[in-house]
Design a protein around this motif. Sequence first.
Motif, PDB file in Angstrom:
ATOM      1  N   LEU A  49       0.934  -1.102  -0.030  1.00  0.00           N
ATOM      2  CA  LEU A  49      -0.192  -0.009   0.006  1.00  0.00           C
ATOM      3  C   LEU A  49       0.848   1.417  -0.103  1.00  0.00           C
ATOM      4  O   LEU A  49       1.811   1.308   0.715  1.00  0.00           O
ATOM      5  N   ASN A  50       0.520   2.284  -0.865  1.00  0.00           N
ATOM      6  CA  ASN A  50       1.013   3.618  -0.926  1.00  0.00           C
ATOM      7  C   ASN A  50       0.179   4.687  -0.780  1.00  0.00           C
ATOM      8  O   ASN A  50       0.346   5.711  -1.127  1.00  0.00           O
ATOM      9  N   ASP A  51      -1.174   4.242  -0.143  1.00  0.00           N
ATOM     10  CA  ASP A  51      -2.227   5.322  -0.234  1.00  0.00           C
ATOM     11  C   ASP A  51      -2.646   5.547   1.214  1.00  0.00           C
ATOM     12  O   ASP A  51      -3.147   4.740   1.901  1.00  0.00           O
ATOM     13  N   ASP A  52      -2.474   6.592   1.571  1.00  0.00           N
ATOM     14  CA  ASP A  52      -2.832   7.067   3.174  1.00  0.00           C
ATOM     15  C   ASP A  52      -4.326   6.967   3.334  1.00  0.00           C
ATOM     16  O   ASP A  52      -4.870   7.057   4.253  1.00  0.00           O
ATOM     17  N   SER A  53      -5.242   7.035   2.354  1.00  0.00           N
ATOM     18  CA  SER A  53      -6.837   6.874   2.277  1.00  0.00           C
ATOM     19  C   SER A  53      -7.373   5.473   2.691  1.00  0.00           C
ATOM     20  O   SER A  53      -8.536   5.463   3.042  1.00  0.00           O
ATOM     21  N   VAL A  54      -6.241   4.688   2.713  1.00  0.00           N
ATOM     22  CA  VAL A  54      -6.906   3.138   2.943  1.00  0.00           C
ATOM     23  C   VAL A  54      -6.485   2.891   4.565  1.00  0.00           C
ATOM     24  O   VAL A  54      -5.212   3.026   4.884  1.00  0.00           O
ATOM     25  N   PRO A  55      -7.448   2.881   5.356  1.00  0.00           N
ATOM     26  CA  PRO A  55      -7.098   2.344   6.744  1.00  0.00           C
ATOM     27  C   PRO A  55      -6.348   1.077   7.189  1.00  0.00           C
ATOM     28  O   PRO A  55      -7.356   0.376   7.786  1.00  0.00           O
ATOM     29  N   TRP A  56      -5.645   0.674   6.589  1.00  0.00           N
ATOM     30  CA  TRP A  56      -4.988  -0.595   6.611  1.00  0.00           C
ATOM     31  C   TRP A  56      -4.996  -1.140   8.293  1.00  0.00           C
ATOM     32  O   TRP A  56      -4.877  -2.282   8.404  1.00  0.00           O
ATOM     33  N   HIS A  57      -4.872  -0.186   9.187  1.00  0.00           N
ATOM     34  CA  HIS A  57      -4.665  -0.447  10.629  1.00  0.00           C
ATOM     35  C   HIS A  57      -5.931  -1.353  11.098  1.00  0.00           C
ATOM     36  O   HIS A  57      -5.781  -1.738  12.201  1.00  0.00           O
ATOM     37  N   ARG A  58      -6.968  -1.269  10.580  1.00  0.00           N
ATOM     38  CA  ARG A  58      -8.339  -1.660  10.864  1.00  0.00           C
ATOM     39  C   ARG A  58      -8.224  -3.310  10.340  1.00  0.00           C
ATOM     40  O   ARG A  58      -9.323  -3.979  10.707  1.00  0.00           O
ATOM     41  N   VAL A  59      -7.177  -4.025   9.864  1.00  0.00           N
ATOM     42  CA  VAL A  59      -7.385  -5.211   9.496  1.00  0.00           C
ATOM     43  C   VAL A  59      -6.324  -5.909  10.498  1.00  0.00           C
ATOM     44  O   VAL A  59      -5.218  -5.552  10.458  1.00  0.00           O
ATOM     45  N   ILE A  60      -6.742  -6.932  11.072  1.00  0.00           N
ATOM     46  CA  ILE A  60      -5.922  -7.704  11.865  1.00  0.00           C
ATOM     47  C   ILE A  60      -6.211  -9.418  11.597  1.00  0.00           C
ATOM     48  O   ILE A  60      -6.976  -9.467  10.673  1.00  0.00           O
ATOM     49  N   ASN A  61      -5.481 -10.208  12.283  1.00  0.00           N
ATOM     50  CA  ASN A  61      -5.555 -11.538  12.148  1.00  0.00           C
ATOM     51  C   ASN A  61      -6.843 -12.237  12.742  1.00  0.00           C
ATOM     52  O   ASN A  61      -7.433 -11.430  13.643  1.00  0.00           O
ATOM     53  N   SER A  62      -7.166 -13.279  12.357  1.00  0.00           N
ATOM     54  CA  SER A  62      -8.369 -13.955  12.801  1.00  0.00           C
ATOM     55  C   SER A  62      -8.485 -14.282  14.454  1.00  0.00           C
ATOM     56  O   SER A  62      -9.390 -14.781  15.086  1.00  0.00           O
ATOM     57  N   GLN A  63      -7.223 -14.151  14.925  1.00  0.00           N
ATOM     58  CA  GLN A  63      -7.289 -14.325  16.496  1.00  0.00           C
ATOM     59  C   GLN A  63      -7.384 -13.161  17.188  1.00  0.00           C
ATOM     60  O   GLN A  63      -7.389 -13.038  18.598  1.00  0.00           O
ATOM     61  N   GLY A  64      -7.762 -11.824  16.553  1.00  0.00           N
ATOM     62  CA  GLY A  64      -7.726 -10.784  17.017  1.00  0.00           C
ATOM     63  C   GLY A  64      -6.464 -10.063  17.672  1.00  0.00           C
ATOM     64  O   GLY A  64      -6.518  -9.076  18.337  1.00  0.00           O
ATOM     65  N   VAL A  65      -5.575 -10.460  16.900  1.00  0.00           N
ATOM     66  CA  VAL A  65      -4.076  -9.882  17.129  1.00  0.00           C
ATOM     67  C   VAL A  65      -3.600  -9.356  15.863  1.00  0.00           C
ATOM     68  O   VAL A  65      -3.805  -9.569  14.680  1.00  0.00           O
ATOM     69  N   ILE A  66      -2.772  -8.183  16.363  1.00  0.00           N
ATOM     70  CA  ILE A  66      -2.193  -7.453  15.157  1.00  0.00           C
ATOM     71  C   ILE A  66      -0.849  -8.367  14.802  1.00  0.00           C
ATOM     72  O   ILE A  66      -0.134  -8.755  15.619  1.00  0.00           O
ATOM     73  N   GLU A  68       2.660  -9.445  13.053  1.00  0.00           N
ATOM     74  CA  GLU A  68       3.965  -8.929  13.039  1.00  0.00           C
ATOM     75  C   GLU A  68       4.279  -8.263  11.631  1.00  0.00           C
ATOM     76  O   GLU A  68       3.856  -8.925  10.843  1.00  0.00           O
ATOM     77  N   ARG A  69       5.002  -7.218  11.594  1.00  0.00           N
ATOM     78  CA  ARG A  69       5.564  -6.583  10.678  1.00  0.00           C
ATOM     79  C   ARG A  69       7.218  -6.501  10.570  1.00  0.00           C
ATOM     80  O   ARG A  69       7.791  -6.678  11.637  1.00  0.00           O
ATOM     81  N   ALA A  70       7.724  -6.346   9.191  1.00  0.00           N
ATOM     82  CA  ALA A  70       9.066  -6.401   9.186  1.00  0.00           C
ATOM     83  C   ALA A  70       9.592  -5.195   9.859  1.00  0.00           C
ATOM     84  O   ALA A  70      10.644  -4.996  10.065  1.00  0.00           O
ATOM     85  N   ARG A  71       8.757  -4.131   9.623  1.00  0.00           N
ATOM     86  CA  ARG A  71       9.215  -2.711  10.004  1.00  0.00           C
ATOM     87  C   ARG A  71       9.176  -2.826  11.664  1.00  0.00           C
ATOM     88  O   ARG A  71       8.076  -2.942  12.193  1.00  0.00           O
ATOM     89  N   PRO A  72      10.129  -2.423  12.206  1.00  0.00           N
ATOM     90  CA  PRO A  72      10.230  -2.116  13.833  1.00  0.00           C
ATOM     91  C   PRO A  72       9.313  -1.250  14.234  1.00  0.00           C
ATOM     92  O   PRO A  72       8.964   0.004  13.463  1.00  0.00           O
ATOM     93  N   GLY A  73       8.321  -1.326  15.208  1.00  0.00           N
ATOM     94  CA  GLY A  73       7.394  -0.497  15.725  1.00  0.00           C
ATOM     95  C   GLY A  73       6.241  -0.534  15.172  1.00  0.00           C
ATOM     96  O   GLY A  73       5.046   0.428  15.579  1.00  0.00           O
ATOM     97  N   ALA A  74       6.014  -1.339  14.149  1.00  0.00           N
ATOM     98  CA  ALA A  74       4.929  -1.205  13.293  1.00  0.00           C
ATOM     99  C   ALA A  74       3.423  -1.958  13.895  1.00  0.00           C
ATOM    100  O   ALA A  74       2.546  -1.095  13.973  1.00  0.00           O
ATOM    101  N   VAL A  75       4.059  -2.671  14.901  1.00  0.00           N
ATOM    102  CA  VAL A  75       2.440  -3.460  15.776  1.00  0.00           C
ATOM    103  C   VAL A  75       2.057  -2.377  16.788  1.00  0.00           C
ATOM    104  O   VAL A  75       1.026  -2.180  16.861  1.00  0.00           O
ATOM    105  N   GLU A  76       3.302  -1.783  17.367  1.00  0.00           N
ATOM    106  CA  GLU A  76       2.744  -0.663  18.377  1.00  0.00           C
ATOM    107  C   GLU A  76       1.860   0.575  17.831  1.00  0.00           C
ATOM    108  O   GLU A  76       1.174   1.117  18.246  1.00  0.00           O
TER     109      GLU A  76
END
Length: 105
Positions: A49-66, A68-76
């Motif tokens: 994603l390169n689009d700030d209009s997409v609220p990517w943060h609202r998508v999580i896994n089926s366990q209700g958990v965020i 992990e991402r490669a980028r440090p601090g992304a989960v927080e």
Amino acid sequence: MCAHRLNHEQIYSLVRAIPKGCVATYGQIAALAGFPRHARQVGYALAALNDDSVPWHRVINSQGVISERARPGAVEWQRLLLEDEGVVFDHRGRVPLKKYQWQTD
């Protein structure tokens, strides 16, 4: 435009529809996009994603958990964005899906 890009656009459109204060799972978005059991593809689309209009943060896994991402601090960062929208995490760091999962018609 190639089919792969169309899938990404369809995913982005669905993610834009998730109301503030709600979450959806990767699998839920995949199913709504017409390709159930392809949750990983949703993750790939959001990672590209390169689009700030997409609220990517609202998508999580089926366990209700965020996830992990490669980028440090992304989960927080994702957790802070969700908390700013009123999403409350339980004592295990999970989002109670029964309360916060986006219900579509």
